[in-house]
Design a protein around this motif. Structure first.
Motif, PDB file in Angstrom:
ATOM      1  N   ASP A 125       0.836  -1.217   0.000  1.00 13.33           N
ATOM      2  CA  ASP A 125       0.000   0.000   0.000  1.00 13.33           C
ATOM      3  C   ASP A 125       0.866   1.262   0.000  1.00 13.33           C
ATOM      4  O   ASP A 125       0.550   2.250  -0.659  1.00 13.33           O
ATOM      5  N   LYS A 147       2.268   1.776  -3.444  1.00 20.49           N
ATOM      6  CA  LYS A 147       1.207   2.231  -4.339  1.00 20.49           C
ATOM      7  C   LYS A 147       0.930   3.721  -4.147  1.00 20.49           C
ATOM      8  O   LYS A 147       0.719   4.468  -5.096  1.00 20.49           O
ATOM      9  N   ASN A 184      -0.413   2.340 -18.074  1.00 21.77           N
ATOM     10  CA  ASN A 184      -0.021   1.022 -17.569  1.00 21.77           C
ATOM     11  C   ASN A 184       0.771   1.071 -16.269  1.00 21.77           C
ATOM     12  O   ASN A 184       1.205   0.037 -15.805  1.00 21.77           O
ATOM     13  N   GLU A 214       0.855   0.809 -12.744  1.00 21.55           N
ATOM     14  CA  GLU A 214      -0.049   0.525 -11.630  1.00 21.55           C
ATOM     15  C   GLU A 214       0.434  -0.657 -10.800  1.00 21.55           C
ATOM     16  O   GLU A 214       1.198  -1.495 -11.273  1.00 21.55           O
ATOM     17  N   ILE A 215       0.001  -0.678  -9.555  1.00 19.25           N
ATOM     18  CA  ILE A 215       0.198  -1.831  -8.686  1.00 19.25           C
ATOM     19  C   ILE A 215      -1.191  -2.308  -8.299  1.00 19.25           C
ATOM     20  O   ILE A 215      -1.977  -1.545  -7.735  1.00 19.25           O
ATOM     21  N   LYS A 216      -1.480  -3.552  -8.625  1.00 24.01           N
ATOM     22  CA  LYS A 216      -2.803  -4.095  -8.328  1.00 24.01           C
ATOM     23  C   LYS A 216      -2.645  -5.205  -7.297  1.00 24.01           C
ATOM     24  O   LYS A 216      -1.813  -6.102  -7.474  1.00 24.01           O
ATOM     25  N   ILE A 217      -3.424  -5.137  -6.230  1.00 28.58           N
ATOM     26  CA  ILE A 217      -3.337  -6.161  -5.191  1.00 28.58           C
ATOM     27  C   ILE A 217      -4.402  -7.227  -5.474  1.00 28.58           C
ATOM     28  O   ILE A 217      -5.598  -6.973  -5.334  1.00 28.58           O
ATOM     29  N   ASN A 218      -3.950  -8.403  -5.891  1.00 28.01           N
ATOM     30  CA  ASN A 218      -4.890  -9.497  -6.166  1.00 28.01           C
ATOM     31  C   ASN A 218      -5.222 -10.283  -4.896  1.00 28.01           C
ATOM     32  O   ASN A 218      -6.357 -10.636  -4.658  1.00 28.01           O
ATOM     33  N   ILE A 245       0.602  -9.679  -6.074  1.00 30.54           N
ATOM     34  CA  ILE A 245       0.359  -8.349  -6.646  1.00 30.54           C
ATOM     35  C   ILE A 245       0.759  -8.358  -8.123  1.00 30.54           C
ATOM     36  O   ILE A 245       1.552  -9.192  -8.556  1.00 30.54           O
ATOM     37  N   SER A 277       2.718  -3.278 -13.173  1.00 31.62           N
ATOM     38  CA  SER A 277       3.008  -3.032 -14.594  1.00 31.62           C
ATOM     39  C   SER A 277       3.565  -1.619 -14.743  1.00 31.62           C
ATOM     40  O   SER A 277       3.154  -0.698 -14.044  1.00 31.62           O
ATOM     41  N   ASP A 297     -10.361  -2.504   3.959  1.00 28.78           N
ATOM     42  CA  ASP A 297     -10.193  -3.506   2.903  1.00 28.78           C
ATOM     43  C   ASP A 297     -10.158  -4.880   3.567  1.00 28.78           C
ATOM     44  O   ASP A 297      -9.147  -5.274   4.139  1.00 28.78           O
ATOM     45  N   SER A 335      -8.967 -14.612  -2.084  1.00 32.34           N
ATOM     46  CA  SER A 335      -8.109 -13.414  -2.149  1.00 32.34           C
ATOM     47  C   SER A 335      -7.379 -13.118  -0.839  1.00 32.34           C
ATOM     48  O   SER A 335      -6.608 -12.172  -0.762  1.00 32.34           O
TER      49      SER A 335
END
Length: 245
Positions: free
Chosen positions: A2, A5, A21, A23-27, A39, A42, A100, A106
């Motif tokens: 976090d 990000k 493009n 970004e940091i995405k938390i899966n 994570i 990209s 969250d 997940s």
């Protein structure tokens, strides 16, 4: 994650690494000891980095944050938010902390919870602090109220240290300045962390780069700790990678 990000991505944008493009995405969120997080990072390819002049942090305008909980009661995140707000509301009205709660696939393999807080200024500086619960079976159990309050205090400590980059990202900023064009880059930092000091020695070994370090004493009494103005000329590094079709 976090913290990266919220703080590292805006910093990369200042050096010209920008685009949809980035970004940091938390899966999935994983907590120690068994982890299990995932994570997706990209980043667009850039040939060169821009030099920066980033010397005025500006005043704090808002605080944002995330309280996350994994494999524990969703109520824990709300308890962290309330205790953090009890401290931060004394200083600023514009505070929003998201909760969250990860469940099912997940969430990782261990229970835990934590909090990430960021303070944003009018000039685009982002300062952050983060705290997480002790891993399962290690150390004493942490109360969500305590964790929320301690995280808020850590954020206030970062605000006191000040500068245009928080102590977590000092080394990243200095590395990107080193790899920039053959031009002068300047950034104002708070007191240097021990990690950053050692990192400067590495930069000298690898790139033969020496920074000009000037100490700036706060002019007003309420401007926090002593600041350091870091100046260097980039080595003109250019990215030679080609896209393989």
């Amino acid at each position: 994650v976090d913290v990266l990000k919220a703080t590292a991505l805006p910093l990369l944008k200042k050096f010209g690494i920008d685009g949809e493009n980035l970004e940091i995405k938390i899966n999935r969120r994983g907590m120690p000891p068994k982890a299990g997080g995932e994570i997706l990072f990209s980043c667009p390819v850039r040939k060169v980095l821009q030099p920066i002049q980033f010397t005025d942090p500006g005043k704090i305008k808002r605080i944002r944050g995330t309280a996350y909980s994994v494999r524990v009661s969703p109520q824990i995140a709300n308890r962290m938010v309330e205790s953090a707000r009890s401290i931060l509301n004394k200083f600023l009205p514009d505070i929003y902390i998201y909760t969250d709660h990860m469940k099912g696939v997940s969430s990782g393999k261990s229970p835990g919870f934590g909090m990430c807080l960021t303070a944003e200024t009018i000039n685009g500086t982002v300062l952050s602090a983060e705290l997480a619960s002790n891993p399962q079976g290690q150390g004493a159990a942490v109360l969500p109220e305590e964790l929320g309050q301690n995280c808020a205090k850590l954020l206030l400590e970062e605000v006191y240290r000040g500068g245009c980059v928080d102590s977590t990202n000092q080394s990243l900023a200095l590395l990107l300045m080193t790899l920039g064009q053959r031009d002068v880059s300047k950034v104002l930092l708070g007191p240097l962390s021990p990690y950053t000091i050692e990192f400067l020695r590495h930069l000298r070994s690898f790139f033969q780069i020496m920074f000009k370090i000037e100490t700036k004493t706060p002019e007003e009494e309420h401007m926090g700790g002593e600041k350091v103005l870091m100046t260097c000329v980039g080595i003109g590094f250019s990215n030679l990678s080609k896209t393989i079709r």
